[in-house]
Scaffold this active site. Structure first.
Site, PDB file in Angstrom:
ATOM      1  N   CYS A 179       0.829  -1.206   0.000  1.00 16.46           N
ATOM      2  CA  CYS A 179       0.000   0.000   0.000  1.00 16.46           C
ATOM      3  C   CYS A 179       0.867   1.262   0.000  1.00 16.46           C
ATOM      4  O   CYS A 179       1.473   1.559  -1.016  1.00 16.46           O
ATOM      5  CB  CYS A 179      -1.004  -0.037   1.145  1.00 16.46           C
ATOM      6  SG  CYS A 179      -2.435   0.989   0.756  1.00 16.46           S
ATOM      7  N   HIS A 211      -3.796  -4.947   0.069  1.00 15.14           N
ATOM      8  CA  HIS A 211      -3.165  -5.563   1.239  1.00 15.14           C
ATOM      9  C   HIS A 211      -3.321  -7.080   1.155  1.00 15.14           C
ATOM     10  O   HIS A 211      -4.338  -7.619   1.609  1.00 15.14           O
ATOM     11  CB  HIS A 211      -3.869  -5.091   2.515  1.00 15.14           C
ATOM     12  CG  HIS A 211      -3.707  -3.637   2.797  1.00 15.14           C
ATOM     13  ND1 HIS A 211      -2.794  -3.158   3.693  1.00 15.14           N
ATOM     14  CD2 HIS A 211      -4.343  -2.549   2.296  1.00 15.14           C
ATOM     15  CE1 HIS A 211      -2.875  -1.837   3.747  1.00 15.14           C
ATOM     16  NE2 HIS A 211      -3.812  -1.440   2.908  1.00 15.14           N
ATOM     17  N   GLU A 263      -2.054  -9.276   2.878  1.00 13.18           N
ATOM     18  CA  GLU A 263      -1.981  -9.916   4.204  1.00 13.18           C
ATOM     19  C   GLU A 263      -3.350 -10.298   4.749  1.00 13.18           C
ATOM     20  O   GLU A 263      -3.474 -11.241   5.525  1.00 13.18           O
ATOM     21  CB  GLU A 263      -1.263  -9.003   5.205  1.00 13.18           C
ATOM     22  CG  GLU A 263      -1.969  -7.698   5.592  1.00 13.18           C
ATOM     23  CD  GLU A 263      -1.671  -6.530   4.664  1.00 13.18           C
ATOM     24  OE1 GLU A 263      -1.231  -6.783   3.513  1.00 13.18           O
ATOM     25  OE2 GLU A 263      -1.887  -5.361   5.071  1.00 13.18           O
TER      26      GLU A 263
HETATM   27  N1  GLN Z   1      -1.812   6.683   2.607  1.00 10.48           N
HETATM   28  C1  GLN Z   1      -1.959   5.901   1.426  1.00 10.48           C
HETATM   29  C2  GLN Z   1      -3.305   6.120   0.747  1.00 10.48           C
HETATM   30  O1  GLN Z   1      -4.215   6.604   1.353  1.00 10.48           O
HETATM   31  C3  GLN Z   1      -1.724   4.420   1.699  1.00 10.48           C
HETATM   32  C4  GLN Z   1      -2.718   3.823   2.626  1.00 10.48           C
HETATM   33  C5  GLN Z   1      -2.258   2.505   3.211  1.00 10.48           C
HETATM   34  O2  GLN Z   1      -1.057   2.203   3.284  1.00 10.48           O
HETATM   35  N2  GLN Z   1      -3.183   1.709   3.696  1.00 10.48           N
HETATM   36  O3  GLN Z   1      -3.473   5.801  -0.410  1.00 10.48           O
END
Ligand code: GLN
Length: 534
Positions: A383, A509, A511
């Site tokens: 992410c 994600h 995970e």
């Molecule tokens: N801050 C980033 C976004 O909003 C990544 C978010 C995250 O790592 N869950 O896109």
């Protein structure tokens, strides 16, 4: 007829009530029953999405885009099911529904009260989940500890359900800490006695007590707890600390908890099928060859902030028969020049740059990614970690000086990561990110495609920013490869680097969908690459 198992906590929170609940679920599921689990969080937030992971641990994202409590992650991993956002009930949700209904005039003429309106809404939410899952058994874990003011309406609703569903269909399991006095080594049962008294004062007689302690419960302590809780000693179970959380169901089965619960619920006892689980635990415990992973993030002081990632690494490691060693690096220290960005790379076999939000610590992460690129070391960016790897590629490979994400620098000359188009019109913060599972089309011939070995994958998202398509050509020219696009909208979901042994960035994600016996392919891939480094 659906059966309900309410799990309450006593003495202290964070004694492993979530893992105990998940374990009970596994003991029932392994006997062939259809089980689902609900977490009740008595806080007033509508969901966990607006909370700081540093205080509350990770925000667990469900398939349908719920931003939920991390205990749902335990339930999904132990039960190997996908739960819905409705499996996490908060005070905020309950009151919001009741107040909105009141404003629509649906209670016209009435005084709207905690009993029966709030408790009624709680019960109907629990029963709705039971119905949707056609569950034989619904586990309901009530967060916090008995005696918390904010937990009272939920306990009252549980008590009412016992009355309405019948005593043979609702049981109460109380999980409480039994501290050991350092000076004498004695297990002290007084705190448990008091928390049981508190439960009984509000009309709930526990069916069983699960005593959490450093060591197995001594017979004397068991006897004492039973007496004060108005229970036979067979209804008091010992749940001592174990090395591997996945061992807890096996310990509790050994104690006879599975059989006890089905008997109390009037269900037929069947031979539990735990062989696969047992051999998984065995693999975890026997693995001795270390693989070192450098974990770079800014909430590294509270490991629960990255709980699902840690578990996903454990699942992948168990599959490969290796022992993961996680070393943590605080990106804010790197940024301040107090920690060398080469360290996470030099001291480990692979590096993960963790998810996150906001400018603080971001430059530190970018510096680490630069080292990863230069040294050709196995890397997974998740992410925010993926987004920052695109920033690093832009700056150091594509020559786009001062490239950045607009989340960090709104005035950057090269906004290679920018706000999702639909986010420009969003003015509220709760539950408004791009959330939940979406289909992703993988590109043949890429590393990510090889790892998943699938054309389409569904992974869970939680973000506001994305790779800016205006820069794609230049990034690809510089060595980046897009390995997956969202099926709808063609957003960049996975990236990799062509001339690098293992460099993968994942916008979703992975995970959240990793399970003990079904590790997520990207983590398995990363660990394999790390092993080859030796
Ligand atoms: N801050 C980033 C976004 O909003 C990544 C978010 C995250 O790592 N869950 O896109």
């Amino acid at each position: 007829m659906t059966k309900y198992v309410f799990v309450t906590g006593g003495v202290l929170s964070s004694v492993g009530k979530g893992i105990t609940t998940a374990s009970i679920g596994l003991l029932l599921k392994s006997r062939g029953y259809r089980v689902t689990a609900i977490k009740i969080d008595p806080y007033i937030n509508v969901d966990a999405g607006t909370m700081n992971p540093y205080m509350h641990g990770e925000v667990y994202v469900t398939e349908d885009g719920g931003e939920t409590d991390l205990d749902l992650g335990h339930y999904e991993r132990f039960l190997d099911v996908n739960l819905s956002k409705r499996n996490n009930i908060t005070t905020g949700q309950v009151y919001l529904t009741v107040i909105e209904r009141e404003r629509r005039g649906e209670y016209l003429g009435q005084t709207v009260q905690v009993i029966p309106h709030i408790t009624g809404e709680i019960k109907s939410r629990i029963r709705e989940v039971a119905r949707d899952y056609s569950a034989d058994v619904v586990l309901v874990e009530i967060g916090g500890t008995v005696g918390d003011i904010e937990g009272l309406p939920f306990l009252e609703a549980a008590r009412q359900m016992w009355l309405e569903e019948g005593a043979s269909n609702v049981i109460f399991i109380h999980v409480a800490l039994v501290p050991v006095l350092r000076a004498t080594g004695e297990q002290k049962t007084k705190p448990v006695q008091h928390s049981v008294q508190e439960l009984r004062r509000i009309g709930i007689q526990p069916t069983a007590i699960i005593a959490r302690s450093e060591r197995p419960l001594e017979e004397e302590a068991r006897r004492k707890i039973a007496l004060y809780a108005n229970l036979p000693p067979e209804a008091v179970f010992s749940n001592p600390d174990v090395d591997v959380i996945y061992e807890v169901p096996l310990v509790l089965e050994e104690e006879g908890l599975g059989r006890f619960i089905v008997q109390r619920l009037g269900l037929e006892d069947r031979e539990p099928r735990l062989e696969e689980w047992r051999s998984f635990v065995q693999r975890v415990k026997e693995a001795s060859k270390p693989v070192r992973i450098g974990m770079v993030g800014k909430y590294t002081k509270l490991k629960d902030s990255y709980l699902s990632i840690i578990e996903a690494i454990r699942h992948a490691a168990a599959g490969l028969g290796v022992k993961p060693v996680l070393n943590w690096y605080e990106s804010t220290l790197i940024e301040k020049g107090r920690l060398d960005p080469a360290k996470p790379v030099e001291e480990n076999d692979a590096v993960i740059v963790l998810p996150g939000f906001g400018a603080r610590g971001a430059e530190g992460k970018i510096e680490v990614i630069r080292e990863v690129i230069e040294r050709g070391r196995p890397f997974l960016g998740i992410c925010f970690g993926m987004q920052l790897s695109v920033v690093a590629i832009a700056r150091y490979l594509a020559g786009l000086e001062d490239a950045n994400s607009t989340e960090i620098d709104p005035d950057t000359p090269h906004p290679v990561i920018d706000l999702l188009e639909e986010q420009r019109y969003v003015d509220r913060l709760g539950g408004t990110m791009r959330l939940g599972a979406y289909p992703i089309k993988l590109i043949r011939g890429t590393l990510v495609h090889r790892l998943y070995n699938r054309e389409i994958v569904y992974e869970r998202h939680r973000h506001r920013y994305e790779v800016n398509p205006r820069y794609l050509d230049r990034l690809v020219e510089a060595g980046m490869e897009v390995s997956g696009y969202s099926l709808e909208g063609g957003r960049v979901e996975f990236i990799e680097l062509r001339d690098h042994p293992f460099f993968v960035g994942s916008q979703p994600h992975p995970e959240f969908k990793s399970r003990p016996m079904k590790p997520a392919p990207l983590f398995t891939g990363l660990l394999k690459a790390a092993m080859e480094k030796h």
